[in-house]
Motif scaffolding. Structure first.
Motif, mmCIF file in Angstrom:
data_model
loop_
_atom_site.group_PDB
_atom_site.id
_atom_site.type_symbol
_atom_site.label_atom_id
_atom_site.label_comp_id
_atom_site.label_asym_id
_atom_site.label_seq_id
_atom_site.Cartn_x
_atom_site.Cartn_y
_atom_site.Cartn_z
ATOM 1 N N ALA A 121 55.893 37.540 51.352
ATOM 2 C CA ALA A 121 55.062 36.033 51.731
ATOM 3 C C ALA A 121 53.598 37.639 52.337
ATOM 4 C CB ALA A 121 55.732 36.477 53.493
ATOM 5 N N ILE A 122 53.761 39.141 51.662
ATOM 6 C CA ILE A 122 52.821 39.687 51.565
ATOM 7 C C ILE A 122 51.555 38.945 50.508
ATOM 8 C CG2 ILE A 122 53.779 41.646 52.536
ATOM 9 C CD1 ILE A 122 54.598 42.678 49.478
ATOM 10 N N GLY A 123 52.498 38.602 49.852
ATOM 11 C CA GLY A 123 51.075 37.509 48.877
ATOM 12 C C GLY A 123 50.083 36.862 49.185
ATOM 13 N N ILE A 124 50.154 36.664 50.516
ATOM 14 C CA ILE A 124 48.587 36.004 51.095
ATOM 15 C C ILE A 124 47.409 37.190 51.004
ATOM 16 C CG2 ILE A 124 49.680 36.978 53.501
ATOM 17 C CD1 ILE A 124 48.420 34.174 54.772
ATOM 18 N N CYS A 125 47.865 38.147 51.202
ATOM 19 C CA CYS A 125 46.087 38.819 51.098
ATOM 20 C C CYS A 125 45.606 39.411 49.836
ATOM 21 C CB CYS A 125 46.996 40.242 51.640
ATOM 22 S SG CYS A 125 47.583 41.336 50.161
ATOM 23 N N GLY A 126 46.756 38.778 48.846
ATOM 24 C CA GLY A 126 45.670 38.182 47.585
ATOM 25 C C GLY A 126 45.820 39.612 46.778
ATOM 26 N N LEU A 127 46.879 40.554 46.992
ATOM 27 C CA LEU A 127 47.301 41.317 45.793
ATOM 28 C C LEU A 127 48.253 40.533 45.071
ATOM 29 C CD1 LEU A 127 47.143 44.858 48.124
ATOM 30 C CD2 LEU A 127 45.746 44.381 46.308
ATOM 31 N N GLN A 128 48.423 41.053 44.440
ATOM 32 C CA GLN A 128 49.478 40.448 43.173
ATOM 33 C C GLN A 128 50.660 40.965 43.052
ATOM 34 O OE1 GLN A 128 48.969 37.718 41.082
ATOM 35 N NE2 GLN A 128 46.927 37.698 41.588
ATOM 36 N N LEU A 129 52.049 40.012 43.597
ATOM 37 C CA LEU A 129 52.861 40.038 43.873
ATOM 38 C C LEU A 129 53.458 41.695 42.927
ATOM 39 C CD1 LEU A 129 54.630 37.085 45.940
ATOM 40 C CD2 LEU A 129 53.543 39.979 46.062
ATOM 41 N N TYR A 130 53.243 40.830 41.147
ATOM 42 C CA TYR A 130 54.107 41.558 40.309
ATOM 43 C C TYR A 130 52.984 42.645 39.810
ATOM 44 C CZ TYR A 130 49.984 39.329 37.859
ATOM 45 O OH TYR A 130 48.355 39.041 37.584
ATOM 46 N N ARG A 131 52.469 43.320 41.103
ATOM 47 C CA ARG A 131 51.906 44.545 40.389
ATOM 48 C C ARG A 131 52.341 45.463 41.669
ATOM 49 N NH1 ARG A 131 47.467 45.707 37.956
ATOM 50 N NH2 ARG A 131 46.757 46.717 39.081
ATOM 51 N N TYR A 132 52.929 45.372 42.371
ATOM 52 C CA TYR A 132 53.747 46.037 43.487
ATOM 53 C C TYR A 132 54.419 47.066 42.699
ATOM 54 C CZ TYR A 132 51.408 43.992 47.896
ATOM 55 O OH TYR A 132 50.806 43.679 48.339
ATOM 56 N N GLY A 133 54.828 48.381 43.192
ATOM 57 C CA GLY A 133 56.166 49.311 42.817
ATOM 58 C C GLY A 133 56.904 49.095 43.781
ATOM 59 N N GLU A 134 57.996 50.356 43.436
ATOM 60 C CA GLU A 134 58.973 50.861 44.607
ATOM 61 C C GLU A 134 58.613 50.414 45.590
ATOM 62 O OE1 GLU A 134 63.049 53.126 45.093
ATOM 63 O OE2 GLU A 134 61.629 53.742 43.566
ATOM 64 N N GLY A 257 47.313 49.930 45.558
ATOM 65 C CA GLY A 257 46.919 50.912 44.468
ATOM 66 C C GLY A 257 45.679 50.086 43.777
ATOM 67 N N LYS A 258 45.796 49.956 42.096
ATOM 68 C CA LYS A 258 44.118 49.718 41.097
ATOM 69 C C LYS A 258 44.042 47.644 41.331
ATOM 70 C CE LYS A 258 42.973 52.706 37.480
ATOM 71 N NZ LYS A 258 44.550 53.484 37.015
ATOM 72 N N THR A 259 43.182 47.702 42.104
ATOM 73 C CA THR A 259 43.044 46.577 42.607
ATOM 74 C C THR A 259 42.176 45.802 41.017
ATOM 75 O OG1 THR A 259 41.408 46.930 43.224
ATOM 76 C CG2 THR A 259 43.144 46.479 44.787
ATOM 77 N N HIS A 260 41.998 44.273 40.925
ATOM 78 C CA HIS A 260 41.739 43.583 40.199
ATOM 79 C C HIS A 260 40.511 42.909 41.245
ATOM 80 C CE1 HIS A 260 41.158 39.397 38.087
ATOM 81 N NE2 HIS A 260 41.305 40.651 37.130
ATOM 82 N N PRO A 261 39.335 42.644 40.334
ATOM 83 C CA PRO A 261 38.107 42.033 41.157
ATOM 84 C C PRO A 261 38.394 40.940 42.067
ATOM 85 C CG PRO A 261 37.489 42.602 39.038
ATOM 86 C CD PRO A 261 38.919 42.560 38.823
ATOM 87 N N LEU A 262 40.169 40.198 41.151
ATOM 88 C CA LEU A 262 40.140 38.386 42.099
ATOM 89 C C LEU A 262 40.693 39.257 42.830
ATOM 90 C CD1 LEU A 262 40.281 35.354 42.591
ATOM 91 C CD2 LEU A 262 42.309 35.529 40.898
ATOM 92 N N GLU A 263 41.221 40.335 43.267
ATOM 93 C CA GLU A 263 42.259 40.922 44.601
ATOM 94 C C GLU A 263 41.429 40.995 45.969
ATOM 95 O OE1 GLU A 263 46.795 42.742 42.565
ATOM 96 O OE2 GLU A 263 44.795 43.580 42.478
ATOM 97 N N GLU A 264 40.184 41.995 44.611
ATOM 98 C CA GLU A 264 39.048 42.614 45.412
ATOM 99 C C GLU A 264 38.548 41.337 46.709
ATOM 100 O OE1 GLU A 264 38.086 45.640 46.440
ATOM 101 O OE2 GLU A 264 40.042 46.367 45.651
ATOM 102 N N GLU A 265 38.557 40.443 46.029
ATOM 103 C CA GLU A 265 37.691 38.900 46.339
ATOM 104 C C GLU A 265 38.888 38.911 47.668
ATOM 105 O OE1 GLU A 265 35.843 35.907 44.125
ATOM 106 O OE2 GLU A 265 36.113 37.108 42.631
ATOM 107 N N MET A 266 39.723 38.393 47.662
ATOM 108 C CA MET A 266 40.758 37.831 48.400
ATOM 109 C C MET A 266 41.217 38.639 50.068
ATOM 110 S SD MET A 266 42.636 34.333 48.562
ATOM 111 C CE MET A 266 44.041 35.247 48.788
ATOM 112 N N LEU A 267 41.113 39.988 49.676
ATOM 113 C CA LEU A 267 40.825 41.404 50.094
ATOM 114 C C LEU A 267 39.905 40.966 51.620
ATOM 115 C CD1 LEU A 267 42.451 44.869 48.831
ATOM 116 C CD2 LEU A 267 43.099 43.025 50.842
#
Ligand SMILES: C[S@@+](CC[C@H](N)C(=O)[O-])C[C@H]1O[C@@H](n2cnc3c(N)ncnc32)[C@H](O)[C@@H]1O
Length: 274
Positions: A121-134, A257-267
């Motif tokens: 559900a945290i995916g809603i903020c736009g940070l991609q779920l596959y770019r999470y660590g532990e 962490g490091k963000t992609h431009p699309l992640e920034e737009e959503m944030l």
């Protein structure tokens, strides 16, 4: 048969059709009540809303019951259909894998019904779920116990440019120290860690390091009551989020962490403007 059924995150209506059909045919229904919380909490009203919709009476299973009486729950499942309800997804907390392993070892058939979890559900903020660590869990500090094992994990995630999901402690039905000493069953009031306390503890641990993996200026996202009508999501620095009242539990925090431009737009949709 043991049905382990995810309820989702919001309220009683978040159960899936498959989950509802399974609950309705079970002779006994337990609900796990210590690793998470539906948005309306576990007030008598909340529980009866579930019971009304599911048409079943529900036995609350606290940590003590699951740990000490798991064998009873499991042996009931040998000859009858038993449902074990879990807020979120059955595998959104590490605890429930143990129940599955025990059931399987006893030769009991287990069916899992999935649902939404805080983990997705945290995916809603736009940070991609596959770019999470532990993922890390932040426990409540006490006067004498200030564990910091989460720090190295956040540091490693940061080095790899990955986001970190911080789950915040839940203390439900914890025996008081006095009770433990006297062998009595007296419990501390329930406590749910807020984003503010989580950040305060993170900063305390970070400030003790020479080159901390994060500081007050580190970008984060705070989430409260995900999946409910009044969910709250705010992106900002640790300092900014520390001054926000996120309201009722449950809360969790993501260190960006490091963000992609699309992640920034959503944030940007969630950025704190103060
Ligand atoms: C063990 S985890 C989640 C377990 C649950 N089975 C699931 O799949 O979501 C519990 C922690 O997740 C976070 N959490 C769970 N539900 C949440 C929600 N609706 N909103 C914000 N944080 C939540 C809290 O930090 C809480 O302490």
């Amino acid at each position: 048969m043991l049905y382990i059924i995810g309820l989702g995150l919001g309220d009683e209506t978040d159960i899936t059709l498959k989950g509802l059909e399974a609950v309705r045919k079970c002779q006994k229904v337990y609900m796990e009540a210590y690793t998470s919380l539906l948005s309306f909490g576990l007030s008598t009203d909340g529980l009866s809303n579930l019971e009304k919709l599911y048409g079943k009476s529900i036995t609350l299973a606290d940590r003590e019951m699951v740990e000490e009486k798991a064998d009873d729950i499991l042996s009931d499942s040998r000859d009858a259909d038993v449902a074990f309800l879990i807020v979120g997804d059955p595998f959104g907390a590490t605890t429930h894998t143990d129940l599955v392993v025990r059931a399987k070892k006893m030769g009991i058939e287990v069916k899992i019904v999935h649902n939404a979890s805080v983990m997705n559900a945290i995916g809603i903020c736009g940070l991609q779920l596959y770019r999470y660590g532990e993922t890390v869990s932040i426990p409540f500090f006490t006067e004498t116990w200030r564990p910091d094992s989460f720090y190295e994990k956040i540091e490693k995630n940061k080095e790899m440019g990955l986001h970190t999901l911080c789950l915040l402690d839940i203390r439900v039905k914890e025996p008081s120290l006095e009770a433990l000493c006297r062998g009595k069953k007296i419990y501390e009031p329930s406590r749910y860690m807020t984003i503010n306390t989580g950040i305060e503890q993170l900063l305390e641990i970070g400030q003790a390091r020479e080159e901390p993996a994060y500081t007050e200026d580190t970008e984060c996202v705070g989430f409260a009551r995900l999946g409910s009508e009044d969910q709250m999501i705010v992106a900002g620095t640790m300092r900014q989020l520390q001054n926000i009242d996120f309201g009722a539990p449950l809360h969790c925090l993501v260190i960006v962490g490091k963000t992609h431009p699309l992640e920034e737009e959503m944030l940007d949709f969630y950025r704190c403007r103060t």
